[in-house]
Design a protein around this motif. Structure first.
Motif, PDB file in Angstrom:
ATOM      1  N   PHE A 231       0.987  -1.300  -0.031  1.00  0.00           N
ATOM      2  CA  PHE A 231       0.078   0.062   0.131  1.00  0.00           C
ATOM      3  C   PHE A 231       0.979   1.449  -0.061  1.00  0.00           C
ATOM      4  O   PHE A 231       0.745   2.299  -0.799  1.00  0.00           O
ATOM      5  N   SER A 232       1.869   1.168   0.851  1.00  0.00           N
ATOM      6  CA  SER A 232       2.896   2.538   1.001  1.00  0.00           C
ATOM      7  C   SER A 232       3.425   2.570  -0.247  1.00  0.00           C
ATOM      8  O   SER A 232       3.985   3.705  -0.815  1.00  0.00           O
ATOM      9  N   ALA A 233       3.842   1.434  -0.998  1.00  0.00           N
ATOM     10  CA  ALA A 233       4.469   1.570  -2.273  1.00  0.00           C
ATOM     11  C   ALA A 233       3.577   2.305  -3.287  1.00  0.00           C
ATOM     12  O   ALA A 233       4.173   3.127  -4.213  1.00  0.00           O
ATOM     13  N   PHE A 234       2.502   1.968  -3.326  1.00  0.00           N
ATOM     14  CA  PHE A 234       1.551   2.545  -4.058  1.00  0.00           C
ATOM     15  C   PHE A 234       1.504   4.055  -3.871  1.00  0.00           C
ATOM     16  O   PHE A 234       1.343   4.978  -4.760  1.00  0.00           O
ATOM     17  N   ALA A 235       1.362   4.405  -2.389  1.00  0.00           N
ATOM     18  CA  ALA A 235       1.429   5.887  -1.905  1.00  0.00           C
ATOM     19  C   ALA A 235       2.541   6.555  -2.455  1.00  0.00           C
ATOM     20  O   ALA A 235       2.440   7.881  -2.899  1.00  0.00           O
ATOM     21  N   VAL A 236       3.718   5.926  -2.600  1.00  0.00           N
ATOM     22  CA  VAL A 236       4.988   6.814  -2.713  1.00  0.00           C
ATOM     23  C   VAL A 236       5.414   6.576  -4.194  1.00  0.00           C
ATOM     24  O   VAL A 236       6.349   6.951  -4.832  1.00  0.00           O
ATOM     25  N   ARG A 237       4.518   5.768  -4.973  1.00  0.00           N
ATOM     26  CA  ARG A 237       4.695   5.373  -6.410  1.00  0.00           C
ATOM     27  C   ARG A 237       6.104   4.501  -6.767  1.00  0.00           C
ATOM     28  O   ARG A 237       6.878   5.056  -7.552  1.00  0.00           O
ATOM     29  N   ASP A 238       6.200   3.595  -5.787  1.00  0.00           N
ATOM     30  CA  ASP A 238       7.505   2.731  -5.855  1.00  0.00           C
ATOM     31  C   ASP A 238       7.196   1.350  -6.668  1.00  0.00           C
ATOM     32  O   ASP A 238       6.843   0.316  -6.189  1.00  0.00           O
ATOM     33  N   GLU A 239       7.083   1.621  -7.955  1.00  0.00           N
ATOM     34  CA  GLU A 239       6.772   0.594  -9.039  1.00  0.00           C
ATOM     35  C   GLU A 239       7.804  -0.796  -9.020  1.00  0.00           C
ATOM     36  O   GLU A 239       7.403  -1.900  -8.781  1.00  0.00           O
ATOM     37  N   ALA A 240       9.045  -0.518  -8.713  1.00  0.00           N
ATOM     38  CA  ALA A 240       9.888  -1.515  -8.467  1.00  0.00           C
ATOM     39  C   ALA A 240       9.756  -2.481  -7.191  1.00  0.00           C
ATOM     40  O   ALA A 240       9.853  -3.394  -7.450  1.00  0.00           O
TER      41      ALA A 240
ATOM     42  N   ASP B  82      -0.899   5.845 -11.026  1.00  0.00           N
ATOM     43  CA  ASP B  82      -1.666   6.967 -11.588  1.00  0.00           C
ATOM     44  C   ASP B  82      -1.178   8.211 -10.831  1.00  0.00           C
ATOM     45  O   ASP B  82      -1.620   7.935  -9.585  1.00  0.00           O
ATOM     46  N   PRO B  83      -0.576   8.947 -11.277  1.00  0.00           N
ATOM     47  CA  PRO B  83      -0.311  10.197 -10.444  1.00  0.00           C
ATOM     48  C   PRO B  83      -1.657  11.021 -10.142  1.00  0.00           C
ATOM     49  O   PRO B  83      -1.508  11.987  -9.109  1.00  0.00           O
ATOM     50  N   GLY B  84      -2.596  10.932 -10.699  1.00  0.00           N
ATOM     51  CA  GLY B  84      -3.990  11.525 -10.250  1.00  0.00           C
ATOM     52  C   GLY B  84      -4.561  10.963  -9.068  1.00  0.00           C
ATOM     53  O   GLY B  84      -5.737  11.346  -8.641  1.00  0.00           O
ATOM     54  N   THR B  85      -4.223   9.550  -8.492  1.00  0.00           N
ATOM     55  CA  THR B  85      -4.641   8.994  -7.399  1.00  0.00           C
ATOM     56  C   THR B  85      -3.754   9.291  -6.330  1.00  0.00           C
ATOM     57  O   THR B  85      -2.565   9.010  -6.437  1.00  0.00           O
ATOM     58  N   ARG B  86      -4.400   9.504  -5.242  1.00  0.00           N
ATOM     59  CA  ARG B  86      -3.547   9.817  -4.009  1.00  0.00           C
ATOM     60  C   ARG B  86      -4.296   8.763  -2.964  1.00  0.00           C
ATOM     61  O   ARG B  86      -5.101   8.799  -2.314  1.00  0.00           O
ATOM     62  N   TRP B  87      -3.268   7.962  -2.553  1.00  0.00           N
ATOM     63  CA  TRP B  87      -3.716   6.826  -1.667  1.00  0.00           C
ATOM     64  C   TRP B  87      -3.555   7.366  -0.176  1.00  0.00           C
ATOM     65  O   TRP B  87      -2.488   7.827   0.342  1.00  0.00           O
ATOM     66  N   THR B  88      -4.776   7.565   0.520  1.00  0.00           N
ATOM     67  CA  THR B  88      -4.811   8.123   1.704  1.00  0.00           C
ATOM     68  C   THR B  88      -4.867   7.389   3.224  1.00  0.00           C
ATOM     69  O   THR B  88      -4.255   8.047   4.038  1.00  0.00           O
ATOM     70  N   ARG B  89      -5.318   6.292   2.983  1.00  0.00           N
ATOM     71  CA  ARG B  89      -5.452   5.492   4.262  1.00  0.00           C
ATOM     72  C   ARG B  89      -5.643   3.909   3.985  1.00  0.00           C
ATOM     73  O   ARG B  89      -6.187   3.692   2.913  1.00  0.00           O
ATOM     74  N   LEU B  90      -5.182   3.239   4.901  1.00  0.00           N
ATOM     75  CA  LEU B  90      -5.305   1.707   4.503  1.00  0.00           C
ATOM     76  C   LEU B  90      -6.083   1.220   5.805  1.00  0.00           C
ATOM     77  O   LEU B  90      -5.549   1.452   7.066  1.00  0.00           O
TER      78      LEU B  90
END
Length: 126
Positions: free
Chosen positions: A38-47, A65-73
């Motif tokens: 989840f955190s990797a999606f939030a910080v955009r860590d594709e690797a 997607d740079p237009g999506t901001r993951w806010t809470r898990l």
């Protein structure tokens, strides 16, 4: 002040999921891997997302997607997935904002150990 980890543990990103993303530690449980993904999606860590995906089900790339901001898990439940287990299930709700609208993705994810490490296999979105 250190930035809080997106996964919701309340600790700093560097001390929590950041150390997994940097390869300094490995997830001890399926839930810890889920939180780090989840955190990797939030910080955009594709690797990291690709590395933590089982090779049999891993896509060639992950589009963050740079237009999506993951806010809470929100972890709903876990089944197995502990330090001594070979497989586990984590049901969660991932909250996000996209295009000015709030949303929630509800998924049940399956994890297994592969070469000794927890990896994501697949998920079923509810």
């Amino acid at each position: 002040m250190a930035k809080k980890c997106p996964c919701g543990t309340g600790t700093s990103y560097g001390e929590c999921c950041g150390r997994l993303h940097r390869g300094e530690a490995a997830a001890r449980t399926a839930e810890e891997l889920m939180r780090s993904r989840f955190s990797a999606f939030a910080v955009r860590d594709e690797a990291y997302l690709l590395e933590s995906w089982h090779p049999a089900t891993r896509p060639e790339r992950v589009d963050t997607d740079p237009g999506t901001r993951w806010t809470r898990l929100e972890i709903v439940r876990t089944e197995d997935g502990g330090p001594g287990d070979a497989k586990g299930v984590v049901e969660f709700r991932a909250h996000y904002t996209a295009g000015g609208q709030d949303g929630v993705m509800h998924e049940t994810s399956r994890f297994v150990r592969h070469d000794g490490a927890w990896v994501y296999v697949r998920g079923k979105v509810a």
